[in-house]
Design a protein around this motif. Structure first.
Motif, short mmCIF file in Angstrom:
data_model
loop_
_atom_site.label_atom_id
_atom_site.label_comp_id
_atom_site.label_asym_id
_atom_site.label_seq_id
_atom_site.Cartn_x
_atom_site.Cartn_y
_atom_site.Cartn_z
N LYS A 222 104.81 2.44 -73.23
CA LYS A 222 104.46 1.02 -73.17
C LYS A 222 103.20 0.75 -73.99
CE LYS A 222 103.46 -2.72 -69.90
NZ LYS A 222 103.30 -3.08 -68.45
N LYS A 223 102.22 1.64 -73.88
CA LYS A 223 100.97 1.49 -74.63
C LYS A 223 101.22 1.62 -76.13
CE LYS A 223 96.28 3.39 -75.05
NZ LYS A 223 95.60 2.10 -74.83
N ILE A 224 102.07 2.56 -76.51
CA ILE A 224 102.37 2.76 -77.93
C ILE A 224 103.04 1.52 -78.51
CG2 ILE A 224 103.84 4.05 -79.54
CD1 ILE A 224 103.30 6.54 -77.78
N TYR A 225 104.02 0.97 -77.82
CA TYR A 225 104.69 -0.24 -78.31
C TYR A 225 103.70 -1.40 -78.41
CZ TYR A 225 109.62 1.20 -78.33
OH TYR A 225 110.83 1.78 -78.64
N LYS A 226 102.83 -1.53 -77.43
CA LYS A 226 101.89 -2.65 -77.42
C LYS A 226 100.90 -2.54 -78.57
CE LYS A 226 98.49 -5.03 -74.51
NZ LYS A 226 97.82 -5.04 -73.18
N GLU A 227 100.36 -1.36 -78.80
CA GLU A 227 99.31 -1.20 -79.81
C GLU A 227 99.85 -1.15 -81.23
OE1 GLU A 227 96.16 1.47 -79.20
OE2 GLU A 227 95.89 0.95 -77.09
N THR A 228 101.16 -0.93 -81.40
CA THR A 228 101.73 -0.90 -82.75
C THR A 228 102.62 -2.10 -83.02
OG1 THR A 228 103.63 0.44 -81.99
CG2 THR A 228 101.68 1.63 -82.79
N GLU A 229 102.52 -3.10 -82.18
CA GLU A 229 103.34 -4.30 -82.34
C GLU A 229 103.11 -4.95 -83.70
OE1 GLU A 229 104.31 -8.47 -79.93
OE2 GLU A 229 102.70 -7.15 -79.27
N ASN A 233 108.76 -1.05 -89.94
CA ASN A 233 110.00 -1.78 -90.18
C ASN A 233 110.66 -2.26 -88.90
OD1 ASN A 233 109.82 -1.58 -92.94
ND2 ASN A 233 110.98 0.32 -93.06
N SER A 234 110.37 -1.61 -87.77
CA SER A 234 110.91 -2.02 -86.49
C SER A 234 110.03 -1.43 -85.39
CB SER A 234 112.35 -1.55 -86.32
OG SER A 234 112.40 -0.15 -86.07
N PRO A 235 109.99 -2.05 -84.21
CA PRO A 235 109.17 -1.51 -83.12
C PRO A 235 109.56 -0.08 -82.74
CG PRO A 235 109.82 -3.76 -82.64
CD PRO A 235 110.60 -3.35 -83.85
N ASP A 236 110.86 0.21 -82.72
CA ASP A 236 111.31 1.55 -82.34
C ASP A 236 110.89 2.59 -83.38
OD1 ASP A 236 112.48 0.46 -80.09
OD2 ASP A 236 114.45 0.26 -81.02
N ALA A 264 109.07 9.87 -76.28
CA ALA A 264 109.87 9.71 -77.49
C ALA A 264 111.37 9.70 -77.17
CB ALA A 264 109.57 10.84 -78.47
N ALA A 265 111.77 10.46 -76.18
CA ALA A 265 113.19 10.51 -75.81
C ALA A 265 113.69 9.17 -75.30
CB ALA A 265 113.40 11.59 -74.76
N LYS A 266 112.79 8.31 -74.87
CA LYS A 266 113.16 7.00 -74.34
C LYS A 266 113.27 5.93 -75.44
CE LYS A 266 110.81 7.90 -69.91
NZ LYS A 266 111.96 7.70 -69.00
N ILE A 267 112.90 6.28 -76.67
CA ILE A 267 112.97 5.33 -77.79
C ILE A 267 114.43 5.20 -78.23
CG2 ILE A 267 112.27 4.86 -80.17
CD1 ILE A 267 109.74 6.49 -79.61
N PRO A 268 114.97 3.99 -78.27
CA PRO A 268 116.36 3.81 -78.71
C PRO A 268 116.58 4.38 -80.11
CG PRO A 268 115.53 1.80 -77.71
CD PRO A 268 114.35 2.71 -77.84
#
Length: 354
Positions: A222-229, A233-236, A264-268
Motif C-alpha cells: 500500500k505504501k509503495i503504490y501511494k508513494e509511486t502514484e 507506465n502503470s501503477p502495477d 510483489a506476489a500481490k501485484i497483478p
C-alpha cells in the motif's frame, strides 16, 4: 524514473558537425525521451566535464531503453567518440563501443507456482543472516551489468545495441549521505561521488530508511503504490520496478526482504518464469512482470536451489519502438554484497560478507 530537465543550448562544435551529418528522420519521440537522448549525446561529446552524481537509486532504464535513435544521431555519437576518445586518450578509460544485444527465446510465465515459489524465496530471505552496517561503515555491492545504449538505427532496425558486460561497484553509507560509484569505462577514472543531502524515500532509499518500512506485505505494498502514484507506465509496473530497485544495489533487513517478495506476489500480472539467466550466465527461476506499454518484461532471478537473489534481466516480449521480441535490453548479476569499514574498500579481512 525520467525527470524533465531544461533543454541545454547546443555547442558550436556540435552544431557545426551536425550540419555535416545526414538530416535525421522523424522518430516521433516524446519530450522526455528527446531530453534523455540529448543528455546521453552531450555526455559523449563533453568528456572533460565532470559527470553528474546519479540518483541514489540506479535510474530505472536510464540508458535510453526503448528509445528509437536515428542513424544521424548514432553517427554523431560515434563521430564524437572517435574525435574525443569518450573516456580520454588512455584506452583503459575509454568508453567501450556498444555491442549487438543478445536475443533469447521467450519463455512464457505462469501463475501456477507463484504462491509456492514466493514462499520459498521469502523463507530463504528470512533465514539468511544479513550484516548490520554500523556508523562509519559502508554497504558494498559489486555487480556485472549491461544496459541498452540505443534501440536501433534508421539503417538497421533489426538490431539493438547494448553496453558490453562490465563491472560496477557501489559503496553507500547506512544513512545514504555518503557514497561512491566505480564503473570503469562509464564513469571517470577512479569513480564518482554519490554524496547527497536529499531526503530518503522509496525512490532513493538508504539502509536506515529501509529499516523504517513496514514488514507486513499488505501495508508495505500500500505504501509503495501511494508513494509511486503517477510514475511509470502503470501503477502495477511502477510498484514492481520499485521493489526490484530495492533489491538490486541495497542491503535490506531480512524481514523486510521477505516482505518485499510477498508484497510483489500481490501485484497483478506477476508471474514465474522457470528458466532465466543473469548477466553472469547463472540460470535461475524468475519473478517477472510485463510493462504493457513498452512491451518488455522485468525479471528478478533467483537460485533454483537456495532461492538467493542472483540478479535481474529485462527482455522485450512484444514488438515496440522497433525492438524485436527476445531482445535482452538489460541484465545484471550481483557478485558480492557486503559491509565494509571504509569507502572504496573491498570485502576482505575487515569486511563482513552478506
Amino acid at each position: 524514473m525520467i525527470r524533465k530537465k531544461s533543454r541545454r543550448e547546443e555547442s558550436l562544435d556540435h552544431a557545426e558537425l551536425a550540419r555535416l551529418l545526414p538530416a535525421p528522420g522523424d522518430p516521433h519521440l516524446s519530450l522526455d525521451r528527446h531530453l534523455l537522448l540529448e543528455e546521453h549525446l552531450m555526455s559523449e561529446i563533453q568528456p572533460a566535464a565532470p559527470a553528474p552524481a546519479p540518483t541514489r537509486r540506479p535510474a530505472r532504464r536510464v540508458l535510453l531503453i526503448g528509445v528509437p535513435v536515428t542513424a544521424a544521431a548514432l553517427a554523431g555519437t560515434f563521430a564524437f567518440t572517435a574525435l574525443t576518445g569518450s573516456g580520454g586518450s588512455d584506452p583503459a578509460t575509454a568508453t567501450p563501443p556498444p555491442v549487438e544485444a543478445p536475443v533469447v527465446r521467450i519463455e512464457p510465465g505462469s501463475t501456477a507456482q507463484l504462491a509456492s515459489t514466493v514462499e520459498h524465496i521469502a523463507a530463504a530471505a528470512s533465514a539468511r543472516k544479513t550484516p548490520e552496517p554500523g556508523p562509519g561503515q559502508y554497504i558494498y555491492i559489486k555487480s556485472e551489468v549491461s544496459y541498452l545504449s540505443v534501440s536501433h538505427t534508421d539503417t538497421d532496425k533489426s538490431k539493438a545495441w547494448v553496453q558490453p558486460l562490465h563491472i560496477r561497484e557501489v559503496w553507500n553509507s547506512p544513512d545514504g549521505k555518503q557514497g561512491w560509484l566505480d564503473e570503469p569505462g562509464y564513469k571517470p577514472k577512479g569513480g564518482i561521488t554519490l554524496d547527497s543531502d536529499v531526503e530518503n524515500s522509496l525512490n532513493g532509499p538508504s539502509y536506515d530508511y529501509l529499516k523504517t518500512l513496514p514488514t507486513d506485505p499488505d501495508a508495505l505494498l500500500k505504501k509503495i503504490y501511494k508513494e509511486t502514484e503517477g510514475q511509470g507506465n502503470s501503477p502495477d509496473q511502477e510498484a514492481f520496478a520499485t521493489v526490484g530497485d530495492l533489491l538490486r544495489e541495497q542491503l535490506a533487513p531480512a524481514k523486510l526482504n521477505a516482505a518485499l517478495y510477498r508484497a510483489a506476489a500481490k501485484i497483478p500480472g506477476v508471474v514465474v518464469v522457470e528458466h532465466a539467466n543473469d548477466a553472469a550466465g547463472r540460470e535461475g527461476i524468475a519473478l517477472a512482470h510485463v510493462d504493457e506499454k513498452s512491451g518488455d518484461r522485468s525479471e528478478w532471478i533467483f537460485d533454483p536451489k537456495t532461492y538467493a537473489y542472483l540478479g535481474s534481466r529485462a527482455v522485450q516480449v512484444k514488438q515496440a519502438y522497433g525492438i524485436k521480441p527476445g531482445t535482452v535490453l538489460e541484465c545484471a548479476a550481483v557478485l558480492e554484497r557486503a559491509v565494509v569499514d571504509a569507502q572504496k574498500q573491498r570485502p576482505g579481512a575487515q569486511g563482513t560478507g552478506a
